[in-house]
Motif scaffolding. Structure first.
Motif, PDB file in Angstrom:
ATOM      1  N   MET A   1       8.089   6.616   7.835  1.00 32.90           N
ATOM      2  CA  MET A   1       8.059   6.239   6.420  1.00 32.90           C
ATOM      3  C   MET A   1       9.468   5.879   5.934  1.00 32.90           C
ATOM      4  SD  MET A   1       6.817   8.313   3.040  1.00 32.90           S
ATOM      5  CE  MET A   1       5.131   7.785   2.887  1.00 32.90           C
ATOM      6  N   TYR A   2      10.460   6.623   6.398  1.00 33.30           N
ATOM      7  CA  TYR A   2      11.848   6.325   6.040  1.00 33.30           C
ATOM      8  C   TYR A   2      12.217   4.902   6.476  1.00 33.30           C
ATOM      9  CZ  TYR A   2      16.953   6.454   6.269  1.00 33.30           C
ATOM     10  OH  TYR A   2      18.283   6.156   6.132  1.00 33.30           O
ATOM     11  N   MET A   3      11.909   4.547   7.717  1.00 33.68           N
ATOM     12  CA  MET A   3      12.241   3.216   8.232  1.00 33.68           C
ATOM     13  C   MET A   3      11.472   2.125   7.490  1.00 33.68           C
ATOM     14  SD  MET A   3      14.622   3.859  10.284  1.00 33.68           S
ATOM     15  CE  MET A   3      14.875   2.291  11.079  1.00 33.68           C
ATOM     16  N   GLU A   4      10.221   2.398   7.153  1.00 32.42           N
ATOM     17  CA  GLU A   4       9.427   1.415   6.419  1.00 32.42           C
ATOM     18  C   GLU A   4       9.954   1.235   4.993  1.00 32.42           C
ATOM     19  OE1 GLU A   4       5.342   2.626   6.886  1.00 32.42           O
ATOM     20  OE2 GLU A   4       5.407   2.260   9.042  1.00 32.42           O
ATOM     21  N   LEU A   5      10.438   2.318   4.365  1.00 34.55           N
ATOM     22  CA  LEU A   5      11.045   2.200   3.042  1.00 34.55           C
ATOM     23  C   LEU A   5      12.303   1.340   3.114  1.00 34.55           C
ATOM     24  CD1 LEU A   5      11.349   2.878   0.027  1.00 34.55           C
ATOM     25  CD2 LEU A   5      12.480   5.022   0.725  1.00 34.55           C
ATOM     26  N   MET A   6      13.093   1.521   4.151  1.00 41.26           N
ATOM     27  CA  MET A   6      14.308   0.709   4.307  1.00 41.26           C
ATOM     28  C   MET A   6      13.950  -0.757   4.549  1.00 41.26           C
ATOM     29  SD  MET A   6      16.874   2.577   3.720  1.00 41.26           S
ATOM     30  CE  MET A   6      15.985   3.683   2.645  1.00 41.26           C
ATOM     31  N   ARG A   7      12.912  -1.024   5.317  1.00 37.47           N
ATOM     32  CA  ARG A   7      12.462  -2.398   5.566  1.00 37.47           C
ATOM     33  C   ARG A   7      11.980  -3.040   4.258  1.00 37.47           C
ATOM     34  NH1 ARG A   7       9.040  -1.255   9.313  1.00 37.47           N
ATOM     35  NH2 ARG A   7      10.602  -1.394  10.953  1.00 37.47           N
ATOM     36  N   PHE A   8      11.201  -2.308   3.494  1.00 39.55           N
ATOM     37  CA  PHE A   8      10.711  -2.782   2.196  1.00 39.55           C
ATOM     38  C   PHE A   8      11.894  -3.057   1.263  1.00 39.55           C
ATOM     39  CE2 PHE A   8       9.281  -1.857  -2.156  1.00 39.55           C
ATOM     40  CZ  PHE A   8       8.161  -2.667  -2.260  1.00 39.55           C
TER      41      PHE A   8
ATOM     42  N   SER B   1       0.803  -1.224   0.000  1.00 37.75           N
ATOM     43  CA  SER B   1       0.000   0.000   0.000  1.00 37.75           C
ATOM     44  C   SER B   1       0.838   1.277   0.000  1.00 37.75           C
ATOM     45  CB  SER B   1      -0.946   0.006   1.201  1.00 37.75           C
ATOM     46  OG  SER B   1      -0.198   0.015   2.412  1.00 37.75           O
ATOM     47  N   GLN B   2       2.098   1.202   0.459  1.00 29.75           N
ATOM     48  CA  GLN B   2       2.932   2.407   0.569  1.00 29.75           C
ATOM     49  C   GLN B   2       4.112   2.468  -0.400  1.00 29.75           C
ATOM     50  OE1 GLN B   2       3.604   4.139   4.633  1.00 29.75           O
ATOM     51  NE2 GLN B   2       3.424   1.961   5.133  1.00 29.75           N
ATOM     52  N   PHE B   3       4.587   1.301  -0.885  1.00 29.33           N
ATOM     53  CA  PHE B   3       5.840   1.264  -1.631  1.00 29.33           C
ATOM     54  C   PHE B   3       5.731   0.409  -2.889  1.00 29.33           C
ATOM     55  CE2 PHE B   3       6.773   1.647   2.920  1.00 29.33           C
ATOM     56  CZ  PHE B   3       7.311   2.915   2.919  1.00 29.33           C
ATOM     57  N   LEU B   4       6.661   0.669  -3.803  1.00 32.23           N
ATOM     58  CA  LEU B   4       6.720  -0.062  -5.060  1.00 32.23           C
ATOM     59  C   LEU B   4       8.183  -0.308  -5.401  1.00 32.23           C
ATOM     60  CD1 LEU B   4       5.350  -1.093  -7.708  1.00 32.23           C
ATOM     61  CD2 LEU B   4       5.525   1.248  -8.566  1.00 32.23           C
ATOM     62  N   ALA B   5       8.490  -1.513  -5.887  1.00 35.50           N
ATOM     63  CA  ALA B   5       9.830  -1.853  -6.373  1.00 35.50           C
ATOM     64  C   ALA B   5       9.710  -2.290  -7.822  1.00 35.50           C
ATOM     65  CB  ALA B   5      10.443  -2.966  -5.531  1.00 35.50           C
TER      66      ALA B   5
ATOM     67  N   PRO C   1       8.640   5.232  -2.424  1.00 34.52           N
ATOM     68  CA  PRO C   1       7.360   5.389  -1.745  1.00 34.52           C
ATOM     69  C   PRO C   1       6.319   5.787  -2.795  1.00 34.52           C
ATOM     70  CG  PRO C   1       8.694   7.350  -1.417  1.00 34.52           C
ATOM     71  CD  PRO C   1       9.538   6.363  -2.187  1.00 34.52           C
ATOM     72  N   LYS C   2       5.103   5.351  -2.621  1.00 31.86           N
ATOM     73  CA  LYS C   2       4.053   5.758  -3.557  1.00 31.86           C
ATOM     74  C   LYS C   2       3.722   7.236  -3.394  1.00 31.86           C
ATOM     75  CE  LYS C   2       1.939   1.284  -4.339  1.00 31.86           C
ATOM     76  NZ  LYS C   2       0.719   0.481  -4.219  1.00 31.86           N
ATOM     77  N   LYS C   3       3.879   7.729  -2.186  1.00 31.27           N
ATOM     78  CA  LYS C   3       3.674   9.157  -1.932  1.00 31.27           C
ATOM     79  C   LYS C   3       4.883   9.903  -2.483  1.00 31.27           C
ATOM     80  CE  LYS C   3       3.167  12.516   1.775  1.00 31.27           C
ATOM     81  NZ  LYS C   3       3.215  12.721   3.234  1.00 31.27           N
ATOM     82  N   GLU C   4       4.626  10.890  -3.307  1.00 29.87           N
ATOM     83  CA  GLU C   4       5.715  11.647  -3.926  1.00 29.87           C
ATOM     84  C   GLU C   4       6.376  12.573  -2.909  1.00 29.87           C
ATOM     85  OE1 GLU C   4       6.101  14.935  -7.414  1.00 29.87           O
ATOM     86  OE2 GLU C   4       4.942  13.133  -7.900  1.00 29.87           O
ATOM     87  N   VAL C   5       7.633  12.279  -2.614  1.00 26.02           N
ATOM     88  CA  VAL C   5       8.482  13.101  -1.756  1.00 26.02           C
ATOM     89  C   VAL C   5       9.794  13.269  -2.513  1.00 26.02           C
ATOM     90  CG1 VAL C   5       9.667  13.283   0.476  1.00 26.02           C
ATOM     91  CG2 VAL C   5       7.437  12.143   0.343  1.00 26.02           C
TER      92      VAL C   5
END
Length: 129
Positions: A56-63, A22-26, A42-46
């Motif tokens: 969100m940073y930690m979740e991106l690293m986990r993903f 729901s939050q990330f794409l590879a 991240p799907k959210k544009e930052v």
């Protein structure tokens, strides 16, 4: 205006997707440094990674870690390198690059792959998630 990666998230531009939640794409980089070069976003544009909130940073690293482990199972390499540059596309993205030597991290080098090779590789990595 939406970034190139936001257009991929919305399906406006095709991509060789490996993993998605729901939050990330590879997805595979279409101009890879090495076979298997993958981008996690991240799907959210930052625009800038350190503008992301800590969670969100930690979740991106986990993903990204989960995807990197699948890459190691799929692409023959000594290890998977990680880079966050952030200059070429104004949307946070983590580069996961299968490495056999330091030259694989050189962004001036590109590994040519056909559309069929990219499709097959994306499917193979996805199976190892």
């Amino acid at each position: 205006m939406s970034s190139l990666f936001t257009k991929i998230v919305h399906g406006e531009i095709p991509a060789y997707k490996i993993a998605e939640d729901s939050q990330f794409l590879a997805f595979l980089d279409v101009r890879p440094n090495a076979k298997g070069h993958t981008l996690c976003i991240p799907k959210k544009e930052v625009d800038y990674i350190f503008d992301m909130d800590e969670q969100m940073y930690m979740e991106l690293m986990r993903f990204s870690r989960k995807v990197a482990l699948a890459l190691e199972k799929t692409v023959e390499c000594k290890r998977v390198g990680v880079a966050v540059v952030g200059l070429e596309v104004p949307h946070v993205h983590v580069h996961l690059i299968p490495l056999n030597d330091m030259g694989d991290m050189n962004f001036a080098n590109h590994h040519e792959m056909s559309e069929e090779q990219l499709k097959e590789l994306a499917e193979s990595i996805h199976v190892n998630l």
